[in-house]
Scaffold this motif. Structure first.
Motif, PDB file in Angstrom:
ATOM      1  N   VAL A 143       0.861  -1.188   0.000  1.00  0.00           N
ATOM      2  CA  VAL A 143       0.000   0.000   0.000  1.00  0.00           C
ATOM      3  C   VAL A 143       0.897   1.238   0.000  1.00  0.00           C
ATOM      4  O   VAL A 143       1.745   1.369   0.886  1.00  0.00           O
ATOM      5  N   PRO A 144       0.747   2.163  -0.965  1.00  0.00           N
ATOM      6  CA  PRO A 144       1.539   3.404  -0.920  1.00  0.00           C
ATOM      7  C   PRO A 144       1.333   4.125   0.405  1.00  0.00           C
ATOM      8  O   PRO A 144       0.211   4.162   0.928  1.00  0.00           O
ATOM      9  N   GLU A 145       2.394   4.695   0.944  1.00  0.00           N
ATOM     10  CA  GLU A 145       2.290   5.299   2.275  1.00  0.00           C
ATOM     11  C   GLU A 145       1.204   6.368   2.378  1.00  0.00           C
ATOM     12  O   GLU A 145       0.447   6.366   3.361  1.00  0.00           O
ATOM     13  N   PRO A 146       1.071   7.299   1.409  1.00  0.00           N
ATOM     14  CA  PRO A 146      -0.014   8.283   1.540  1.00  0.00           C
ATOM     15  C   PRO A 146      -1.393   7.630   1.605  1.00  0.00           C
ATOM     16  O   PRO A 146      -2.266   8.067   2.365  1.00  0.00           O
ATOM     17  N   THR A 147      -1.603   6.578   0.815  1.00  0.00           N
ATOM     18  CA  THR A 147      -2.891   5.877   0.831  1.00  0.00           C
ATOM     19  C   THR A 147      -3.114   5.214   2.184  1.00  0.00           C
ATOM     20  O   THR A 147      -4.215   5.272   2.756  1.00  0.00           O
ATOM     21  N   TRP A 148      -2.066   4.578   2.714  1.00  0.00           N
ATOM     22  CA  TRP A 148      -2.184   3.931   4.023  1.00  0.00           C
ATOM     23  C   TRP A 148      -2.511   4.956   5.096  1.00  0.00           C
ATOM     24  O   TRP A 148      -3.386   4.728   5.946  1.00  0.00           O
ATOM     25  N   ARG A 149      -1.834   6.096   5.066  1.00  0.00           N
ATOM     26  CA  ARG A 149      -2.074   7.119   6.092  1.00  0.00           C
ATOM     27  C   ARG A 149      -3.489   7.698   5.974  1.00  0.00           C
ATOM     28  O   ARG A 149      -4.116   8.029   6.990  1.00  0.00           O
ATOM     29  N   ALA A 150      -3.997   7.824   4.761  1.00  0.00           N
ATOM     30  CA  ALA A 150      -5.371   8.301   4.605  1.00  0.00           C
ATOM     31  C   ALA A 150      -6.353   7.299   5.214  1.00  0.00           C
ATOM     32  O   ALA A 150      -7.323   7.688   5.875  1.00  0.00           O
ATOM     33  N   ALA A 151      -6.103   6.010   5.011  1.00  0.00           N
ATOM     34  CA  ALA A 151      -6.970   4.979   5.595  1.00  0.00           C
ATOM     35  C   ALA A 151      -6.874   4.977   7.114  1.00  0.00           C
ATOM     36  O   ALA A 151      -7.884   4.801   7.813  1.00  0.00           O
ATOM     37  N   VAL A 152      -5.668   5.171   7.649  1.00  0.00           N
ATOM     38  CA  VAL A 152      -5.492   5.230   9.106  1.00  0.00           C
ATOM     39  C   VAL A 152      -6.308   6.394   9.684  1.00  0.00           C
ATOM     40  O   VAL A 152      -6.954   6.263  10.729  1.00  0.00           O
ATOM     41  N   ALA A 153      -6.274   7.544   8.982  1.00  0.00           N
ATOM     42  CA  ALA A 153      -7.034   8.703   9.454  1.00  0.00           C
ATOM     43  C   ALA A 153      -8.527   8.389   9.510  1.00  0.00           C
ATOM     44  O   ALA A 153      -9.231   8.813  10.435  1.00  0.00           O
ATOM     45  N   VAL A 154      -9.021   7.624   8.538  1.00  0.00           N
ATOM     46  CA  VAL A 154     -10.442   7.252   8.522  1.00  0.00           C
ATOM     47  C   VAL A 154     -10.752   6.254   9.637  1.00  0.00           C
ATOM     48  O   VAL A 154     -11.710   6.423  10.403  1.00  0.00           O
ATOM     49  N   LEU A 155      -9.920   5.204   9.756  1.00  0.00           N
ATOM     50  CA  LEU A 155     -10.195   4.137  10.713  1.00  0.00           C
ATOM     51  C   LEU A 155     -10.046   4.589  12.160  1.00  0.00           C
ATOM     52  O   LEU A 155     -10.686   4.033  13.056  1.00  0.00           O
ATOM     53  N   GLU A 156      -9.194   5.581  12.396  1.00  0.00           N
ATOM     54  CA  GLU A 156      -8.974   6.050  13.760  1.00  0.00           C
ATOM     55  C   GLU A 156      -9.798   7.285  14.103  1.00  0.00           C
ATOM     56  O   GLU A 156      -9.632   7.852  15.178  1.00  0.00           O
ATOM     57  N   ASP A 157     -10.679   7.686  13.193  1.00  0.00           N
ATOM     58  CA  ASP A 157     -11.560   8.821  13.455  1.00  0.00           C
ATOM     59  C   ASP A 157     -12.549   8.429  14.559  1.00  0.00           C
ATOM     60  O   ASP A 157     -13.324   7.489  14.391  1.00  0.00           O
ATOM     61  N   PRO A 158     -12.540   9.126  15.714  1.00  0.00           N
ATOM     62  CA  PRO A 158     -13.448   8.745  16.813  1.00  0.00           C
ATOM     63  C   PRO A 158     -14.918   8.764  16.396  1.00  0.00           C
ATOM     64  O   PRO A 158     -15.720   7.999  16.919  1.00  0.00           O
ATOM     65  N   ALA A 159     -15.274   9.618  15.443  1.00  0.00           N
ATOM     66  CA  ALA A 159     -16.667   9.700  15.015  1.00  0.00           C
ATOM     67  C   ALA A 159     -17.113   8.454  14.275  1.00  0.00           C
ATOM     68  O   ALA A 159     -18.298   8.168  14.157  1.00  0.00           O
ATOM     69  N   ARG A 160     -16.145   7.687  13.761  1.00  0.00           N
ATOM     70  CA  ARG A 160     -16.474   6.483  13.009  1.00  0.00           C
ATOM     71  C   ARG A 160     -16.767   5.313  13.934  1.00  0.00           C
ATOM     72  O   ARG A 160     -17.480   4.383  13.552  1.00  0.00           O
ATOM     73  N   ARG A 161     -16.207   5.312  15.138  1.00  0.00           N
ATOM     74  CA  ARG A 161     -16.307   4.166  16.034  1.00  0.00           C
ATOM     75  C   ARG A 161     -17.687   4.127  16.680  1.00  0.00           C
ATOM     76  O   ARG A 161     -18.062   5.024  17.424  1.00  0.00           O
ATOM     77  N   THR A 162     -18.413   3.085  16.363  1.00  0.00           N
ATOM     78  CA  THR A 162     -19.742   2.899  16.943  1.00  0.00           C
ATOM     79  C   THR A 162     -19.880   1.465  17.390  1.00  0.00           C
ATOM     80  O   THR A 162     -19.229   0.569  16.882  1.00  0.00           O
TER      81      THR A 162
END
Length: 495
Positions: A273-292
C-alpha cells in the motif's frame, strides 16, 4: 520412600517451558519424563502433574498450573514437589518468598532433576533457593536485553522480526523444513516462506480494501466479502471486523518498520500500500466519530447529521431517529428537545432526491475537490525523506555523544512536529472525494443505490448541511402532509 508411619510419600510434578515455538508441548513432556524417573528412583508416589506450556515465569503472566499446585499443596495433597530445575518454578523473588512460606508452613521439600534437593524448611536450604533464584532472574534479564537488542538491530536493518506469518506476505521459496506437528508431535515437512515477498492474492485484498475504506465503504462489508470468498487468517481462522481493521492499520503495509511503537526505518519487504494511501486509511479508521457499537450503528441517512432549524431552539446536538409513538410506530427524526419531528423515511428520500438532482446538473463537475498537484505531492514526499534523515542523524549524534539527552528530545520533538504536518498533507492528498463516483456518471441514481449507507452519509457530510424547521400543518399543495419547503439546504461547495 515412606513416612515413619509406613505411608508412601506423595509428590507432585511441576513442568514449564517459557516458549513453545511449535505448539507441540514437547519441552514440558521431556521435563515430565525426567521428573517421573526421579520420583521412581526416590520411591515417591506421583499424585498429580501440573503443566504450564509456553508461559514465562519472568514475564509476570498468570501461570494457572502453578497456582493450582500451590492451592493443592496448601490443602495437603502432597509433601514433595519435583521439577526439572528450580528456575522452572520461579524467576521472581516475590514468587519464591511465597513458595518458601508455603513450604515452611506445610513441611514441603523440593527435588529437582538438575539441582538436587532443596529443603526450604532450613535456613541453608532457603539460602540456596534464593541464590538460585537470583541467578535465574539475572539470566532472564540478560536474555531480555539480548532479545531486545537483536530485535532493534533487525528493525534498524529493515528485516522481519519473526512471529506468525503476516497476512499479505510469505511466498514459498520451494524449499522445506522439518517441524513438529502441533497436535501429534510427529515430525513433518513444511514449506520455507520468504516473508519479504508479497502474496499476490492477499496483497491485492489489502490494497483494495484500504482504498475502499478511504472511499467510505465499511469494514463489515469487507469482512463479509472475505467470508464469501473463503479467505481466512494466516492461522486458518475466520477474519472478523477487529482483525481486519488491525490488518489495514499495520505500518508494515506501507513498508514502515516499527519498534516499540515508533517508526525506525523502511522495511526490505514488498510494499503493498503506498504510504499516503495507508495514512489516509489510518485517518479514517482512527476517526473517533467512526467508532460505533452495534447498538448505535447509523441506520438512516441523516442520523446525527441533520440539524434542528427551529429558531431559538437550544437542542444540544443534531437530530436522532426514534419511534414516533403513534399507532404505526414509524421511525422519525426528532430534535433532542422534542420541538421538531419528521418521518425518517420520507425525509431521507427527499434529501436523497435533492442531492442527486444537484449532482446531475451540467455544472456538477465544479463541485469536486481539485486533484492533488503531483509536483506538490512529490515535494511533500521529498520533505518526508529529508525529515526522517534528520531524525536518524540526530539519533547518531546522541549515540556518539555529540548531543545530550535533552538536546535529543528537543530536536526530535521539533522534527516530529514538522513530519506530522507533512504526513497529514500526504494523507489528505491520497483521500478520495466522496462525490467523485456520482458526478459525471450517466445514472447517478444507480450509483447511489449501489453505495453503502456510510458512503451516502459521506456524500451528505461533504456536500450540504440540512436543517429541519418546523413544518406547516395540514395538506400541502402537492396533496401530501409533508412540508418540504421547511427543509433548508446550506451547500458547502459551489462550482
Amino acid at each position: 520412600m515412606k513416612t515413619p508411619d509406613g505411608q508412601q510419600i506423595r509428590a507432585v510434578i511441576y513442568v514449564r517451558i517459557s516458549q513453545d515455538r511449535t505448539g507441540a508441548g514437547l519441552g514440558v513432556e521431556r521435563q515430565r519424563e525426567d521428573c517421573e524417573a526421579l520420583a521412581e528412583r526416590m520411591g515417591f508416589e506421583v499424585v498429580r502433574v501440573y503443566p504450564d506450556n509456553d508461559i514465562s515465569a519472568f514475564s509476570g503472566k498468570k501461570r494457572p498450573g502453578y497456582r493450582r499446585m500451590l492451592d493443592d499443596l496448601d490443602a495437603g495433597t502432597a509433601t514433595v514437589v519435583i521439577c526439572w530445575h528450580t528456575d522452572r518454578l520461579h524467576r521472581s523473588p516475590t514468587e519464591l518468598e511465597e513458595y518458601i512460606s508455603l513450604c515452611e508452613r506445610r513441611g514441603i521439600t523440593t527435588h529437582t532433576v538438575q539441582a538436587g534437593e532443596l529443603d526450604l524448611a532450613t535456613p541453608s536450604g532457603r539460602m540456596v533457593a534464593r541464590m538460585l533464584g537470583a541467578v535465574a532472574r539475572q539470566e532472564s534479564e540478560h536474555k531480555g536485553e539480548r532479545v531486545a537488542r537483536a530485535r532493534l538491530q533487525k528493525a534498524q536493518a529493515g528485516e522481519w522480526a519473526g512471529g506468525i506469518r503476516p497476512f499479505g506476505w510469505g511466498l514459498p521459496t520451494g524449499g522445506t523444513r522439518v517441524v513438529a506437528d502441533k497436535k501429534t508431535g510427529d515430525e513433518i515437512e513444511v514449506p520455507v516462506l520468504d516473508y519479504d515477498k508479497a502474496v499476490p492474492g492477499e496483497a491485492a485484498l489489502v490494497l483494495e480494501s484500504t482504498e475502499d475504506i478511504i472511499a467510505g465503504k465499511s469494514l463489515r462489508g469487507w469482512v463479509q466479502l472475505l467470508a464469501d470468498k473463503g479467505v481466512v487468517s494466516t492461522m486458518g481462522n475466520p477474519i472478523g471486523t477487529i482483525e481486519w481493521r488491525d490488518i489495514l492499520l499495520r505500518p508494515r503495509n506501507a513498508g514502515i518498520v516499527i519498534y516499540r511503537g515508533q517508526p525506525v526505518g523502511r522495511g526490505k519487504w514488498d510494499v503493498i500500500v503506498p504510504e499516503p494511501t495507508w495514512r489516509a486509511a489510518v485517518a479514517v479508521l482512527e476517526d473517533p466519530a467512526r467508532r460505533t457499537t452495534p447498538g448505535n450503528r447509523p441506520r438512516w441517512l441523516g442520523s446525527l447529521l441533520f440539524e434542528c432549524g427551529k429558531e431559538g431552539c437550544l437542542c444540544p446536538g443534531p437530530m436522532k431517529v426514534s419511534g414516533t409513538g403513534n399507532k404505526d410506530h414509524r421511525p422519525a427524526y426528532r430534535c433532542q428537545l422534542g420541538q421538531v419531528t419528521r418521518r425518517a423515511d420520507v425525509l431521507d428520500d427527499y434529501v436523497r432526491d435533492v442531492i442527486l438532482e444537484r449532482l446531475s446538473r451540467p455544472d456538477a463537475a465544479g463541485l469536486l475537490l481539485p486533484l492533488a498537484d503531483e509536483s506538490a505531492v512529490a515535494e511533500l514526499q521529498a520533505q518526508q525523506v529529508e525529515l526522517r534523515g534528520r531524525l536518524t542523524t540526530l539519533a547518531s549524534a546522541f549515540g556518539s555523544g555529540l548531543v545530550d539527552a535533552s538536546q535529543l528530545a528537543e530536536g526530535s520533538s521539533v522534527i516530529n512536529a514538522q513530519l506530522s504536518t507533512v504526513l497529514a498533507q500526504l494523507a489528505a492528498a491520497a483521500s478520495k472525494d466522496p462525490l467523485v463516483d456520482l458526478v459525471g456518471t450517466a445514472d447517478p441514481w444507480a450509483v447511489w443505490k449501489g453505495m453503502e449507507l456510510e458512503q451516502r452519509r459521506n456524500v451528505l457530510r461533504a456536500l450540504v448541511t440540512v436543517r429541519i424547521r418546523p413544518g406547516r400543518r395540514g395538506r400541502m399543495p402537492d396533496g401530501s402532509y409533508q412540508d418540504m419547503e421547511s427543509i433548508e439546504f446550506e451547500w458547502k461547495r459551489t462550482p
